[in-house]
Design a protein around this motif. Sequence first.
Motif: not given
Length: 310
Positions: A37, A41, A44-45, A74, A217, A219-220
């Motif tokens: 993850v 991330k 994705l960022d 975000s 995006h 967060d996970i």
Amino acid sequence: MAYTVQNVIDRIRFNTATENDLIEKSANELFSNKNIVAQLKFALDDYAKYTKALQAIYSLPVDSNVAVMDEPPSILRSEGIRFVVWFINGYAYPINEQNLNNTYANFPAPIQGLPKWFNYWNDTITFYPQNGNGFNCTELGYDVGINDTVIKVKNTSGFPPKNGRITIDGEKIKYEYKDGTHFYNCTRGIEDSETATHDYGTCVKENNVWVYYHRLHFDIPVNPDDTIKKEILDKNMLIVDEHIEIICDYASYKLLSKVDAERASYYKVNFSDWLKEAKRDIVKGRSRIQKTGWIREPYQFEEESAYWGM
């Protein structure tokens, strides 16, 4: 097809499911959910910051005499806000962004009325003039369950007739249309809020301010035991489907490169060049979209709907 968080993590795990010759163990055993993850991330960022592909609406009820609101969560700090829409009695009023010099020169003292301008500074959005109209509010006509898509209230007068947004407790909800006492085809838990039950008589607030913005995006979150909640795994990814594969390959490459450079090379991509190509595709697709405001005055038959389509 809408890719979920589960689909993406499964794809990265499949990419990295190769045995390492040195330790004779699957690389998956080296990569915890936390590591996967984290690398996902980062990708994705970078994608969101460079392409500005992730668009969202942040809506909330803003009361009268309020001139300042916090920025959306975000939000991209660079070119984050595209425009703002203010709803009054079912009508939508687009608001233009102005610089600080213009706003202070034209509004040297607080003036109450229909907001026409806003500026975005120091993590806050300020409206000019100060809002003179509050949000509509009603009460629930019965208890609302988690899976309910029709919501009964005392009165829907003043709420937008189509595609409106409301807040009940902390949950934000989108509805497709309404009648005098119901909101229909509701999408629950929008804008990263949590779906919940609500009791009869609870206040239902109109989200009368919508901020259209570019975002990172979501967060996970990964639990301390390295598990991920099912509701998170079931969420749809925000990035467009045709870009999922490259994002997964890049995250897989960054993970594998730590343990097996040769196998990692299979997933190596020139991420910087790909981001440029992705941005060109996105900009081209938006080239005919105006930043804000009316294209023309509506005809009389269009005004009868009392709603500007979003």
